[in-house]
Design a protein around this motif. Sequence first.
Motif, short mmCIF file in Angstrom:
data_model
loop_
_atom_site.label_atom_id
_atom_site.label_comp_id
_atom_site.label_asym_id
_atom_site.label_seq_id
_atom_site.Cartn_x
_atom_site.Cartn_y
_atom_site.Cartn_z
N PRO A 80 0.86 -1.19 0.00
CA PRO A 80 0.00 0.00 0.00
C PRO A 80 0.90 1.25 0.00
O PRO A 80 2.04 1.17 0.47
CB PRO A 80 -0.75 -0.09 1.33
N ASP A 81 0.42 2.37 -0.50
CA ASP A 81 1.20 3.62 -0.41
C ASP A 81 1.56 3.85 1.06
O ASP A 81 0.68 3.77 1.93
CB ASP A 81 0.36 4.82 -0.89
N HIS A 82 2.82 4.10 1.34
CA HIS A 82 3.24 4.29 2.74
C HIS A 82 4.49 5.16 2.79
O HIS A 82 5.25 5.24 1.83
CB HIS A 82 3.53 2.93 3.41
N CYS A 83 4.69 5.79 3.94
CA CYS A 83 5.92 6.56 4.21
C CYS A 83 6.28 7.50 3.07
O CYS A 83 7.44 7.56 2.64
CB CYS A 83 7.08 5.63 4.55
N VAL A 84 5.28 8.24 2.60
CA VAL A 84 5.53 9.24 1.55
C VAL A 84 6.20 10.45 2.21
O VAL A 84 5.74 10.95 3.26
CB VAL A 84 4.22 9.62 0.83
N GLN A 85 7.30 10.86 1.61
CA GLN A 85 8.15 11.94 2.14
C GLN A 85 7.33 13.13 2.64
O GLN A 85 6.50 13.66 1.91
CB GLN A 85 9.10 12.41 1.05
N GLY A 86 7.57 13.52 3.87
CA GLY A 86 6.95 14.72 4.42
C GLY A 86 5.56 14.52 4.99
O GLY A 86 5.00 15.45 5.57
N THR A 87 4.99 13.32 4.85
CA THR A 87 3.64 13.09 5.39
C THR A 87 3.71 12.64 6.85
O THR A 87 4.77 12.21 7.33
CB THR A 87 2.89 12.00 4.58
N LYS A 88 2.56 12.67 7.51
CA LYS A 88 2.48 12.21 8.89
C LYS A 88 2.84 10.73 8.98
O LYS A 88 3.46 10.28 9.94
CB LYS A 88 1.05 12.45 9.41
N GLY A 89 2.47 9.96 7.96
CA GLY A 89 2.78 8.53 7.96
C GLY A 89 4.27 8.25 7.95
O GLY A 89 4.73 7.23 8.46
N ALA A 90 5.03 9.15 7.33
CA ALA A 90 6.49 8.96 7.26
C ALA A 90 7.20 9.44 8.51
O ALA A 90 8.38 9.12 8.73
CB ALA A 90 7.04 9.71 6.05
N ALA A 91 6.50 10.19 9.34
CA ALA A 91 7.13 10.71 10.57
C ALA A 91 7.36 9.56 11.56
O ALA A 91 6.64 8.55 11.54
CB ALA A 91 6.23 11.76 11.20
N PHE A 92 8.33 9.74 12.42
CA PHE A 92 8.55 8.76 13.48
C PHE A 92 7.34 8.72 14.40
O PHE A 92 6.62 9.72 14.54
CB PHE A 92 9.81 9.11 14.29
N HIS A 93 7.13 7.58 15.07
CA HIS A 93 6.09 7.50 16.09
C HIS A 93 6.32 8.67 17.06
O HIS A 93 7.46 8.93 17.47
CB HIS A 93 6.18 6.15 16.81
N PRO A 94 5.24 9.37 17.43
CA PRO A 94 5.44 10.61 18.21
C PRO A 94 6.14 10.39 19.55
O PRO A 94 6.73 11.34 20.09
CB PRO A 94 4.01 11.14 18.41
N ASP A 95 6.07 9.18 20.09
CA ASP A 95 6.72 8.94 21.39
C ASP A 95 8.16 8.42 21.26
O ASP A 95 8.84 8.25 22.26
CB ASP A 95 5.91 7.92 22.21
N LEU A 96 8.61 8.14 20.03
CA LEU A 96 9.97 7.63 19.87
C LEU A 96 10.99 8.73 20.14
O LEU A 96 10.86 9.85 19.63
CB LEU A 96 10.17 7.10 18.44
N ARG A 97 12.00 8.42 20.92
CA ARG A 97 13.10 9.37 21.10
C ARG A 97 13.87 9.49 19.79
O ARG A 97 14.29 8.50 19.20
CB ARG A 97 14.06 8.86 22.18
N THR A 98 14.05 10.72 19.33
CA THR A 98 14.75 10.92 18.06
C THR A 98 16.02 11.75 18.27
O THR A 98 16.53 12.38 17.35
CB THR A 98 13.85 11.61 17.01
N ASP A 99 16.52 11.70 19.51
CA ASP A 99 17.74 12.44 19.82
C ASP A 99 18.99 11.59 19.58
O ASP A 99 20.01 11.74 20.25
CB ASP A 99 17.70 12.95 21.28
N GLY A 100 18.90 10.68 18.62
CA GLY A 100 20.04 9.84 18.27
C GLY A 100 21.08 10.61 17.46
O GLY A 100 20.96 11.82 17.25
N ASP A 101 22.11 9.89 17.00
CA ASP A 101 23.26 10.50 16.33
C ASP A 101 23.04 10.72 14.84
O ASP A 101 23.59 11.64 14.24
CB ASP A 101 24.50 9.60 16.48
N LEU A 102 22.28 9.80 14.21
CA LEU A 102 22.15 9.83 12.75
C LEU A 102 20.77 9.32 12.37
O LEU A 102 20.28 8.35 12.96
CB LEU A 102 23.21 8.91 12.12
#
Length: 197
Positions: A80-102
């Motif tokens: 199915p269409d998924h993880c289209v650049q810039g969409t909410k679906g492509a964003a990380f889960h809102p609770d995931l820590r994204t303070d990683g290195d890369l």
Amino acid sequence: MSHALIVIDVQNDFCPGGALAVPGGDEIVAPINAIMDGFDAVILTQDWHPAGHSSFASAHPGKAPFELTEMPYGSQVLWPDHCVQGTKGAAFHPDLRTDGDLIIRKGFRSAIDSYSAFFENDQSTPTGLKGYLETREITQLTLVGLATDFCVNFSAVDAARLGFDVTVRTDLCRAIDMEGSLRAAEEAMRTAGVKLN
Ligand code: VGL
Ligand code: ZN
């Protein structure tokens, strides 16, 4: 000798309510956050497709999601269409820590899919992650995320082939599991020398 955590594709579209929801995909978010501080480096991957990507069934008239098609680089599941650049679906889960290195993005070339964090599905176009890890003298990798039988599997097998010491925390992964794909993936990872626990 450094040890990196690689968090594969913990994005809204792979979580319940998303376009390609993996059962229980959101259950792994809090425990992944909790282990991040125990690693020398934390790397997140993000499936990042342009609209109309060739891995989408919608780009193949007459084809339905989860059917197979032949691409120049081999057989490809249509999604199915998924993880289209810039969409909410492509964003990380809102609770995931994204303070990683890369954050490494993959699947951004329209004509080719990329399950692995190391090579696209032609098994030769590199993402650059190998060079990053080598430059930082990272030799040990622990992989977690979504989905066990696709992006985690392909990433782990490639990493082992490249000579990294690879562990997949299967308790911190969830699978799509279409037609035995989870069993096949576990077999492929074990054969490649990946530790599963
Ligand atoms: C994935 C199917 C299509 C994954 C990405 O992250 O496992 N699966 N694109
Ligand atoms: Zn994808």
